[in-house]
Enzyme design. Structure first.
Site, PDB file in Angstrom:
ATOM      1  N   PHE A  18       0.833  -1.202   0.000  1.00 55.30           N
ATOM      2  CA  PHE A  18       0.000   0.000   0.000  1.00 55.30           C
ATOM      3  C   PHE A  18       0.866   1.248   0.000  1.00 55.30           C
ATOM      4  O   PHE A  18       2.032   1.219   0.410  1.00 55.30           O
ATOM      5  CB  PHE A  18      -0.932  -0.003   1.218  1.00 55.30           C
ATOM      6  CG  PHE A  18      -1.928  -1.125   1.170  1.00 55.30           C
ATOM      7  CD1 PHE A  18      -3.083  -1.021   0.424  1.00 55.30           C
ATOM      8  CD2 PHE A  18      -1.688  -2.308   1.851  1.00 55.30           C
ATOM      9  CE1 PHE A  18      -3.993  -2.066   0.356  1.00 55.30           C
ATOM     10  CE2 PHE A  18      -2.579  -3.352   1.800  1.00 55.30           C
ATOM     11  CZ  PHE A  18      -3.747  -3.237   1.054  1.00 55.30           C
ATOM     12  N   CYS A  19       0.260   2.350  -0.432  1.00 53.97           N
ATOM     13  CA  CYS A  19       0.905   3.653  -0.478  1.00 53.97           C
ATOM     14  C   CYS A  19       1.585   3.942   0.861  1.00 53.97           C
ATOM     15  O   CYS A  19       0.979   3.707   1.903  1.00 53.97           O
ATOM     16  CB  CYS A  19      -0.153   4.713  -0.790  1.00 53.97           C
ATOM     17  SG  CYS A  19       0.494   6.372  -0.968  1.00 53.97           S
ATOM     18  N   PRO A  20       2.816   4.379   0.826  1.00 54.60           N
ATOM     19  CA  PRO A  20       3.653   4.829  -0.295  1.00 54.60           C
ATOM     20  C   PRO A  20       4.648   3.776  -0.795  1.00 54.60           C
ATOM     21  O   PRO A  20       5.505   4.089  -1.619  1.00 54.60           O
ATOM     22  CB  PRO A  20       4.421   5.999   0.316  1.00 54.60           C
ATOM     23  CG  PRO A  20       4.674   5.551   1.719  1.00 54.60           C
ATOM     24  CD  PRO A  20       3.403   4.776   2.111  1.00 54.60           C
TER      25      PRO A  20
END
Length: 80
Positions: A18-20
């Site tokens: 998941f981000c980042p």
């Protein structure tokens, strides 16, 4: 996406991240690539639809193609 894999010299499978994290990992792959080489990014995080194009725009790389297949996002980038 076999047509992307056949054209890419590098591949980053960021599935499940998941981000980042996908973009952070992409920085490392791009550092290793030579100008004009293609990088295939495979991701499952929907935020990559926003993050990958911005990454390319900010750093001058080209987002050559993208595709969504099921829950996976595929991006073919060309290093500037």
């Amino acid at each position: 996406m076999n047509q992307f894999k056949q054209r890419a010299q590098h591949e980053l499978d960021a599935s499940g991240l998941f981000c980042p994290e996908p973009v952070m990992m992409l920085h490392n792959v791009m550092r290793k690539a030579v100008a004009g080489e293609r990088v295939l990014v495979i991701a499952t995080d929907p935020s990559t639809e926003r993050d990958i194009p911005k990454f390319c725009q900010f750093l001058g790389h080209e987002l050559e193609e993208k595709a969504i297949v099921g829950d996976s996002y595929f991006y073919l980038l060309v290093k500037a």
